[in-house]
Design a protein around this motif. Structure first.
Motif, short mmCIF file in Angstrom:
data_model
loop_
_atom_site.label_atom_id
_atom_site.label_comp_id
_atom_site.label_asym_id
_atom_site.label_seq_id
_atom_site.Cartn_x
_atom_site.Cartn_y
_atom_site.Cartn_z
N ILE A 26 0.85 -1.19 0.00
CA ILE A 26 0.00 0.00 0.00
C ILE A 26 0.89 1.24 0.00
O ILE A 26 1.92 1.28 0.66
N ALA A 27 0.50 2.22 -0.81
CA ALA A 27 1.23 3.49 -0.85
C ALA A 27 0.22 4.60 -0.57
O ALA A 27 -0.11 4.88 0.57
N GLY A 28 -0.33 5.21 -1.62
CA GLY A 28 -1.34 6.25 -1.40
C GLY A 28 -2.62 5.71 -0.80
O GLY A 28 -3.32 6.40 -0.05
N GLY A 29 -2.96 4.47 -1.14
CA GLY A 29 -4.14 3.82 -0.57
C GLY A 29 -5.46 4.30 -1.13
O GLY A 29 -6.53 3.95 -0.59
N THR A 30 -5.44 5.07 -2.22
CA THR A 30 -6.68 5.68 -2.70
C THR A 30 -7.65 4.67 -3.30
O THR A 30 -8.83 4.96 -3.42
N THR A 31 -7.18 3.50 -3.68
CA THR A 31 -8.07 2.45 -4.17
C THR A 31 -8.26 1.35 -3.14
O THR A 31 -9.38 0.96 -2.82
N LEU A 32 -7.16 0.84 -2.60
CA LEU A 32 -7.24 -0.31 -1.71
C LEU A 32 -8.05 -0.01 -0.46
O LEU A 32 -8.86 -0.85 -0.02
N VAL A 33 -7.88 1.15 0.14
CA VAL A 33 -8.63 1.47 1.36
C VAL A 33 -10.13 1.52 1.07
O VAL A 33 -10.95 1.03 1.87
N ASP A 34 -10.51 2.07 -0.07
CA ASP A 34 -11.92 2.08 -0.46
C ASP A 34 -12.46 0.66 -0.54
O ASP A 34 -13.56 0.36 -0.05
N LEU A 35 -11.72 -0.22 -1.20
CA LEU A 35 -12.17 -1.60 -1.37
C LEU A 35 -12.22 -2.34 -0.05
O LEU A 35 -13.07 -3.21 0.15
N MET A 36 -11.35 -2.00 0.88
CA MET A 36 -11.40 -2.61 2.20
C MET A 36 -12.63 -2.14 2.96
O MET A 36 -13.28 -2.94 3.66
N ARG A 37 -12.97 -0.86 2.84
CA ARG A 37 -14.18 -0.36 3.51
C ARG A 37 -15.43 -1.06 2.99
O ARG A 37 -16.38 -1.29 3.75
N GLU A 38 -15.41 -1.35 1.69
CA GLU A 38 -16.58 -1.99 1.08
C GLU A 38 -16.53 -3.51 1.21
O GLU A 38 -17.39 -4.21 0.68
N THR A 39 -15.52 -4.04 1.89
CA THR A 39 -15.26 -5.47 2.12
C THR A 39 -15.07 -6.25 0.83
O THR A 39 -15.21 -7.48 0.82
N VAL A 40 -14.74 -5.56 -0.26
CA VAL A 40 -14.37 -6.25 -1.49
C VAL A 40 -12.99 -6.87 -1.34
O VAL A 40 -12.73 -7.98 -1.78
N GLU A 41 -12.09 -6.13 -0.71
CA GLU A 41 -10.75 -6.63 -0.40
C GLU A 41 -10.64 -6.84 1.11
O GLU A 41 -11.10 -6.00 1.90
N ARG A 42 -10.00 -7.96 1.51
CA ARG A 42 -9.85 -8.27 2.93
C ARG A 42 -8.42 -8.73 3.23
O ARG A 42 -8.21 -9.85 3.70
#
Length: 326
Positions: A26-42
């Motif tokens: 993770i760097a900027g997190g502008t995509t991954l953090v969103d997907l984690m909030r939506e539980t798409v990524e865990r």
């Protein structure tokens, strides 16, 4: 959001070891953090790579340009060498996201971002990319924003990156570092079409780290630009886009590079358009004839048939702008 552990690394060996053990970069997190909030990524572990020395933009020995993976989008867009040598890259970056996101998001993260397909991001919907074998709700759902090129029966989601379209057009290469050492992958081979395995989106090996994107030297003078068509001007993804670069000498097009976004499951290179241009003299008739080939092989769905003509018009308009015959 599900529980996860976090670690920050300070050299590439630490990063590779952590990722090989199952961590997610993770760097900027502008995509991954969103997907984690939506539980798409865990992910169970996040590996913060922001301290790694991958923030330089340098000219290569052969006259190309190498952009470090951790260079911010805003930094790359404003860099004098990028703006002078490859305006298409600067323009694509400046038409991406919002200013706040461009100040955080990195080049490496941008090309790694996952689709904005609403069915992918809705964990209650069938999605082969998120849950292999579950089906693709977009095939018979609302598919206005979906792909018409490079699709399969398993997935019709578009790739959302703007700068990836410019990189595809310019035939960039992705530099990777992994447990087995360094390697380079042509951009055309880095992002994968869905086929029967849409959950596999990049040709990365386990634990590999993007270190840079390198744009090759191209003949000069070179004119280039990026055009993005969207429903609204502010912070919106492309319905279609066109990245074009032309080398014209002696009144004849000697080299042409073109790719489209918003219409393919990956940034879509346009070789038929390029072939039609090379060796010809710029003219409005030439632009129209070349652009007519932009949608070759398209498989539109119920709600996105309009994209076929929109793509052709977008490519034609950008050819006129870059070629100087508006």
């Amino acid at each position: 959001m599900h529980p996860f552990s976090y670690t920050r690394v300070f050299d590439t060996r630490e990063a590779l070891d952590a990722a090989h053990a199952g961590g997610r970069y993770i760097a900027g997190g502008t995509t991954l953090v969103d997907l984690m909030r939506e539980t798409v990524e865990r992910p169970e572990t996040l590996v913060d790579i922001t301290a790694l020395p991958l923030r330089d933009i340098t000219a290569t020995e052969r006259g190309g340009l190498r952009i470090g993976a951790l260079v911010r989008m805003s930094e790359a867009a404003a860099h004098p060498k990028v703006r002078t040598l490859y305006p298409v890259v600067s323009e694509a970056l400046e038409l991406s996201a919002s200013a706040q996101l461009r100040n955080m998001a990195t080049i490496g993260g941008n090309i790694m971002q996952r689709t904005r397909c609403t069915y992918f991001r809705d964990v209650s919907a069938d999605c082969n990319k998120r849950d292999p074998g579950s089906g693709c709700a977009a095939l018979h759902g609302v598919n206005r924003a979906h792909a018409i090129l490079g699709t399969s029966d398993a997935c019709v989601a578009t790739h959302p990156s703007d700068v990836a379209v410019a990189f595809a057009a310019l035939e960039a290469r992705v530099h990777l570092l992994g447990p087995d050492g360094e390697r380079q992958v042509p951009f055309a081979d880095f992002l994968l079409r869905p086929g029967s395995t849409p959950q596999r989106e990049q040709s990365l090996r386990r634990g590999e780290l993007i270190t840079a994107v390198e744009i090759p030297a191209l003949p000069r003078p070179l004119k280039s630009g990026y055009l993005k068509v969207r429903d609204r001007q502010s912070y919106e993804f492309a319905l279609t886009s066109a990245a074009v670069a032309l080398h014209v000498r002696g009144g004849v097009i000697r080299e042409a590079k073109a790719a489209a976004g918003g219409v393919g499951t990956v940034p879509w290179k346009l070789p038929a358009v390029e072939r039609h241009l090379v060796g010809e003299r710029p003219s409005k008739a030439l632009w129209a004839a070349a652009a007519a080939k932009a949608a070759d092989g398209a498989r539109p769905l119920q709600h996105n048939r309009f994209k076929v003509e929109l793509l052709k018009r977008t490519v034609e308009r950008q050819l006129r702008v870059v070629g100087g015959t508006k």
